[in-house]
Structures are given as structure tokens and as C-alpha cells.
Design a protein around this motif. Structure first.
Motif, PDB file in Angstrom:
ATOM      1  N   GLY A   1      -8.447  28.826  12.820  1.00 46.54           N
ATOM      2  CA  GLY A   1      -8.421  28.590  11.387  1.00 46.54           C
ATOM      3  C   GLY A   1      -8.788  27.159  11.038  1.00 46.54           C
ATOM      4  N   PHE A   2      -8.642  26.825   9.762  1.00 40.30           N
ATOM      5  CA  PHE A   2      -9.009  25.495   9.309  1.00 40.30           C
ATOM      6  C   PHE A   2      -8.017  24.998   8.262  1.00 40.30           C
ATOM      7  CE2 PHE A   2     -10.560  26.567   5.107  1.00 40.30           C
ATOM      8  CZ  PHE A   2     -10.865  27.910   5.225  1.00 40.30           C
ATOM      9  N   LEU A   3      -7.961  23.690   8.149  1.00 44.76           N
ATOM     10  CA  LEU A   3      -7.174  23.014   7.126  1.00 44.76           C
ATOM     11  C   LEU A   3      -7.915  21.767   6.695  1.00 44.76           C
ATOM     12  CD1 LEU A   3      -3.547  23.131   8.623  1.00 44.76           C
ATOM     13  CD2 LEU A   3      -4.310  24.312   6.558  1.00 44.76           C
ATOM     14  N   ARG A   4      -7.649  21.323   5.496  1.00 41.87           N
ATOM     15  CA  ARG A   4      -8.210  20.060   5.004  1.00 41.87           C
ATOM     16  C   ARG A   4      -7.071  19.176   4.548  1.00 41.87           C
ATOM     17  NH1 ARG A   4     -11.031  18.136  -0.251  1.00 41.87           N
ATOM     18  NH2 ARG A   4     -12.656  16.699   0.491  1.00 41.87           N
ATOM     19  N   LEU A   5      -6.911  18.058   5.220  1.00 38.88           N
ATOM     20  CA  LEU A   5      -5.880  17.099   4.848  1.00 38.88           C
ATOM     21  C   LEU A   5      -6.467  16.088   3.869  1.00 38.88           C
ATOM     22  CD1 LEU A   5      -4.222  16.353   8.304  1.00 38.88           C
ATOM     23  CD2 LEU A   5      -3.792  18.244   6.720  1.00 38.88           C
ATOM     24  N   SER A   6      -5.635  15.676   2.949  1.00 36.95           N
ATOM     25  CA  SER A   6      -6.018  14.649   1.982  1.00 36.95           C
ATOM     26  C   SER A   6      -5.002  13.521   2.023  1.00 36.95           C
ATOM     27  CB  SER A   6      -6.055  15.231   0.563  1.00 36.95           C
ATOM     28  OG  SER A   6      -6.983  16.281   0.461  1.00 36.95           O
ATOM     29  N   CYS A   7      -5.471  12.325   1.748  1.00 40.65           N
ATOM     30  CA  CYS A   7      -4.576  11.170   1.663  1.00 40.65           C
ATOM     31  C   CYS A   7      -4.973  10.359   0.446  1.00 40.65           C
ATOM     32  CB  CYS A   7      -4.652  10.334   2.920  1.00 40.65           C
ATOM     33  SG  CYS A   7      -3.625   8.841   2.865  1.00 40.65           S
ATOM     34  N   SER A   8      -4.055  10.268  -0.481  1.00 37.87           N
ATOM     35  CA  SER A   8      -4.268   9.457  -1.674  1.00 37.87           C
ATOM     36  C   SER A   8      -3.711   8.063  -1.417  1.00 37.87           C
ATOM     37  CB  SER A   8      -3.557  10.099  -2.867  1.00 37.87           C
ATOM     38  OG  SER A   8      -3.702   9.313  -4.021  1.00 37.87           O
ATOM     39  N   VAL A   9      -4.501   7.053  -1.716  1.00 40.08           N
ATOM     40  CA  VAL A   9      -4.147   5.672  -1.392  1.00 40.08           C
ATOM     41  C   VAL A   9      -4.054   4.867  -2.675  1.00 40.08           C
ATOM     42  CG1 VAL A   9      -4.804   3.636  -0.063  1.00 40.08           C
ATOM     43  CG2 VAL A   9      -5.387   5.928   0.783  1.00 40.08           C
TER      44      VAL A   9
ATOM     45  N   VAL B   1       0.837  -1.190   0.000  1.00 40.75           N
ATOM     46  CA  VAL B   1       0.000   0.000   0.000  1.00 40.75           C
ATOM     47  C   VAL B   1       0.882   1.254   0.000  1.00 40.75           C
ATOM     48  CG1 VAL B   1      -0.203   0.000   2.541  1.00 40.75           C
ATOM     49  CG2 VAL B   1      -1.906   1.203   1.150  1.00 40.75           C
ATOM     50  N   GLN B   2       0.388   2.272  -0.693  1.00 47.47           N
ATOM     51  CA  GLN B   2       1.039   3.588  -0.643  1.00 47.47           C
ATOM     52  C   GLN B   2       0.041   4.616  -0.128  1.00 47.47           C
ATOM     53  OE1 GLN B   2       2.821   4.519  -4.486  1.00 47.47           O
ATOM     54  NE2 GLN B   2       4.824   3.918  -3.684  1.00 47.47           N
ATOM     55  N   LEU B   3       0.501   5.423   0.810  1.00 46.47           N
ATOM     56  CA  LEU B   3      -0.336   6.437   1.423  1.00 46.47           C
ATOM     57  C   LEU B   3       0.371   7.778   1.277  1.00 46.47           C
ATOM     58  CD1 LEU B   3      -0.914   4.359   4.660  1.00 46.47           C
ATOM     59  CD2 LEU B   3      -2.657   4.747   2.913  1.00 46.47           C
ATOM     60  N   GLN B   4      -0.263   8.712   0.602  1.00 43.09           N
ATOM     61  CA  GLN B   4       0.365  10.007   0.345  1.00 43.09           C
ATOM     62  C   GLN B   4      -0.507  11.106   0.933  1.00 43.09           C
ATOM     63  OE1 GLN B   4       3.361  10.425  -1.359  1.00 43.09           O
ATOM     64  NE2 GLN B   4       3.246  12.586  -0.804  1.00 43.09           N
ATOM     65  N   ALA B   5      -0.064  11.672   2.051  1.00 44.43           N
ATOM     66  CA  ALA B   5      -0.825  12.726   2.725  1.00 44.43           C
ATOM     67  C   ALA B   5      -0.372  14.102   2.260  1.00 44.43           C
ATOM     68  CB  ALA B   5      -0.653  12.610   4.233  1.00 44.43           C
ATOM     69  N   SER B   6      -1.310  15.026   2.244  1.00 45.30           N
ATOM     70  CA  SER B   6      -1.010  16.410   1.869  1.00 45.30           C
ATOM     71  C   SER B   6      -2.015  17.338   2.534  1.00 45.30           C
ATOM     72  CB  SER B   6      -1.070  16.570   0.347  1.00 45.30           C
ATOM     73  OG  SER B   6      -2.363  16.261  -0.140  1.00 45.30           O
ATOM     74  N   GLY B   7      -1.740  18.638   2.460  1.00 44.57           N
ATOM     75  CA  GLY B   7      -2.693  19.620   2.951  1.00 44.57           C
ATOM     76  C   GLY B   7      -2.318  20.290   4.253  1.00 44.57           C
ATOM     77  N   GLY B   8      -1.217  19.866   4.862  1.00 38.03           N
ATOM     78  CA  GLY B   8      -0.796  20.507   6.096  1.00 38.03           C
ATOM     79  C   GLY B   8      -0.329  21.935   5.858  1.00 38.03           C
ATOM     80  N   GLY B   9      -0.073  22.632   6.947  1.00 39.40           N
ATOM     81  CA  GLY B   9       0.397  24.001   6.829  1.00 39.40           C
ATOM     82  C   GLY B   9       0.401  24.686   8.173  1.00 39.40           C
TER      83      GLY B   9
END
Length: 114
Positions: free
Chosen positions: A15-23, A1-9
Motif C-alpha cells: 500500500g501507500f501513504l503520504r506524510l505531510s509536515c507543516s512548518v 520552529v514548529q513541525l506538525q506531521a500528519s498522514g500516518g496510518g
């Protein structure tokens, strides 16, 4: 499996953030997914989870502020984080259990300033 997270900051409190993880490399729709986080000097902790059927669980500190969701068509899991607090600071990891072992993505840094 590959897990690629993004969206941090880096954001200010409130405030708000939305994290995404592509699998990839698994039949995503069949797997439960989760987000963990690790603050400096602390152990990694479960933040939110979502079953293959869409049932969600949130850790007490984030209830009412975070939402976990998934898109089986996109092989992705998301973490919407609202009303962020300085104590939410840490590295956030996308995770699943595959072949009896917990698997981790590379993590994405979230920094919340007061």
C-alpha cells in the motif's frame, strides 16, 4: 520552529501513504528538511532529506519507493511512500536543524501489516 506531521496510518504491504509536515516560525524556504523514522526497539534513522534548493537524498532501503518533496508556498514538506513493507513500520518524524540544533515534530505512526 514548529513541525506538525500528519498522514500516518495502518496499511497492508504494498500500500501507500503520504506524510505531510507543516512548518512554522522559520523562513521555511531557507531550511533543509528531513524525515526520520524510529521502529520499535531501534534507533531513529534518516529516511529522506531535501535541501532548500530541492536536492533530495533517500536512504537505501526506501530508494525507488519513497519520494520527498517540498512546497515553499505552503511551508510544507511531504513524504510519498509507495509499495510499503512491514519493515517500514515506525514513527515518522519531520525534522530540521535550527540554530545548530536538530528540531523534531511530534511524529506520526505508520504501521504496515503483511
Amino acid at each position: 520552529v514548529q513541525l506538525q506531521a500528519s498522514g500516518g496510518g495502518s496499511v497492508q504491504a504494498g500500500g501507500f501513504l503520504r506524510l505531510s509536515c507543516s512548518v512554522s516560525r522559520i523562513m521555511f524556504r531557507a531550511y533543509d528538511m528531513a524525515w526520520y523514522r524510529q521502529a520499535p526497539g531501534k534507533e531513529r534513522e534518516l529516511v529522506a532529506s531535501i535541501t532548500s534548493g530541492g536536492a533530495t537524498t533517500l536512504a537505501t532501503p526506501v530508494k525507488g519507493r519513497f519520494i520527498i518533496s517540498r512546497d515553499n508556498a505552503q511551508d510544507a514538506v511531504y513524504l510519498q511512500m509507495n509499495n510499503l513493507k512491514p519493515e517500514d513500520t515506525g514513527v515518522y518524524y519531520c525534522s530540521t536543524e535550527e540554530r545548530g540544533r536538530r528540531r523534531w515534530g511530534q511524529g506520526t505512526q505508520v504501521t504496515v501489516s503483511s
